[in-house]
Design a protein around this motif. Structure first.
Motif, PDB file in Angstrom:
ATOM      1  N   GLU A 249     -11.574  -2.267  27.793  1.00 52.35           N
ATOM      2  CA  GLU A 249     -12.808  -2.827  27.239  1.00 52.35           C
ATOM      3  C   GLU A 249     -12.558  -3.772  26.074  1.00 52.35           C
ATOM      4  O   GLU A 249     -13.356  -4.675  25.817  1.00 52.35           O
ATOM      5  N   SER A 250     -11.445  -3.608  25.383  1.00 55.01           N
ATOM      6  CA  SER A 250     -11.108  -4.511  24.275  1.00 55.01           C
ATOM      7  C   SER A 250     -10.520  -5.827  24.770  1.00 55.01           C
ATOM      8  O   SER A 250     -10.305  -6.746  23.981  1.00 55.01           O
ATOM      9  N   GLY A 251     -10.257  -5.901  26.071  1.00 54.45           N
ATOM     10  CA  GLY A 251      -9.749  -7.135  26.658  1.00 54.45           C
ATOM     11  C   GLY A 251      -8.250  -7.183  26.825  1.00 54.45           C
ATOM     12  O   GLY A 251      -7.707  -8.156  27.337  1.00 54.45           O
ATOM     13  N   GLU A 252      -7.544  -6.108  26.421  1.00 56.15           N
ATOM     14  CA  GLU A 252      -6.088  -6.135  26.490  1.00 56.15           C
ATOM     15  C   GLU A 252      -5.581  -6.211  27.927  1.00 56.15           C
ATOM     16  O   GLU A 252      -4.529  -6.795  28.190  1.00 56.15           O
ATOM     17  N   GLY A 254      -7.187  -7.636  30.397  1.00 53.79           N
ATOM     18  CA  GLY A 254      -7.822  -8.738  31.110  1.00 53.79           C
ATOM     19  C   GLY A 254      -9.245  -8.461  31.522  1.00 53.79           C
ATOM     20  O   GLY A 254      -9.838  -9.216  32.289  1.00 53.79           O
ATOM     21  N   GLY A 255      -9.822  -7.344  30.999  1.00 54.57           N
ATOM     22  CA  GLY A 255     -11.185  -6.995  31.382  1.00 54.57           C
ATOM     23  C   GLY A 255     -12.219  -7.716  30.555  1.00 54.57           C
ATOM     24  O   GLY A 255     -11.922  -8.391  29.595  1.00 54.57           O
TER      25      GLY A 255
END
Length: 255
Positions: A249-252, A254-255
């Motif tokens: 969810e933090s984008g680590e 690729g989300g």
């Protein structure tokens, strides 16, 4: 490439010294020779590419050829507060949690903690927990070693919630009601305006979970109760699942 966490006092502007167990490991296990490269981490998030120049028993002198910021840390600083579980389960949480990106660990005692806590043995166990965190951080190519705090009480832990930007209470009753982790993280991400890494605290109960009054106390102190799915997870599994979800969810990922 082999890496070691080196105390700041052993690092100079252009050179560093590897001592003790780390030096013996590099020299004996890795069979290092002068001219071989390794990575030294200063514990603050920087990596130092170093070349061994002299190798003696328990001591290696090396020249620093490059300093760079570690790319292995999560964008969010996640502290795992884990109620003391039985046996060596906390060692698993620390080892795997470090690999998953946890920033720190805070063991605590709660109402349903089963293990008999012996304060006289705390120093020895704390030393072992911190060694596990260091070795796992080296294996995972982390830029820092997660701090492992001394065991504290539930009251002390609840009193510290103001130190964090978001506290998540992993509570199975929320999972049964469908209150998942994703919306809580989305709301936080959309509302966080700080120009720094967000600080999150993850509250994980013991084998028997949190008592209802503890859940109410945590919510009253500002914690957000969340579920981790419709299944009941073991205490040593919950933090790892939550860390993976937060990383996504933090984008680590690729989300």
């Amino acid at each position: 490439m082999q890496r070691y966490f080196v105390p700041s006092g052993q690092i100079g502007e252009s050179s560093l010294t590897l001592l003790g167990e780390d030096a013996r490991h590099l020299a004996t296990v890795m069979r290092a020779r002068p001219g071989d490269e390794f990575v030294a981490c200063d514990g603050s998030g920087y990596e130092l590419l170093a070349v061994a120049e002299s190798i003696e028993p328990g001591r290696i002198e090396a020249r620093i050829v490059e300093r760079r910021l570690s790319q292995a840390e999560m964008a969010w600083q996640i502290t795992v507060a884990q109620s003391l579980p039985k046996g060596d389960k906390l060692e698993t949480v620390i080892q795997k949690g470090t690999e998953a990106g946890a920033f720190a660990f805070r063991p605590f005692l709660s109402q349903r903690t089963i293990v008999q806590y012996d304060e006289r043995k705390e120093a020895k166990r704390l030393e072992r927990w911190r060694k596990i965190a260091k070795e796992a951080a080296e294996q995972a190519h982390r830029g820092i070693v997660p701090d492992v705090a001394s065991v504290c009480t539930w009251k002390t832990l609840i009193g510290s919630l103001g130190e964090y930007d978001l506290t998540l209470l992993c509570y199975e009753e929320e999972g049964r009601r469908g209150a998942g982790l994703k919306p809580a993280l989305a709301d936080f991400r959309n509302g966080f305006a700080g120009g720094r890494a967000p600080r999150l605290l993850l509250l994980v109960g013991p084998e028997g979970g949190f008592a209802p009054q503890e859940a109410e106390q945590a919510k009253a102190a500002g914690a957000v109760p969340v579920g981790l799915g419709r299944r009941i997870l073991r205490t040593e599994t919950a933090a790892l699942v939550a860390l993976a979800c937060i990383a996504y969810e933090s984008g680590e990922l690729g989300g």
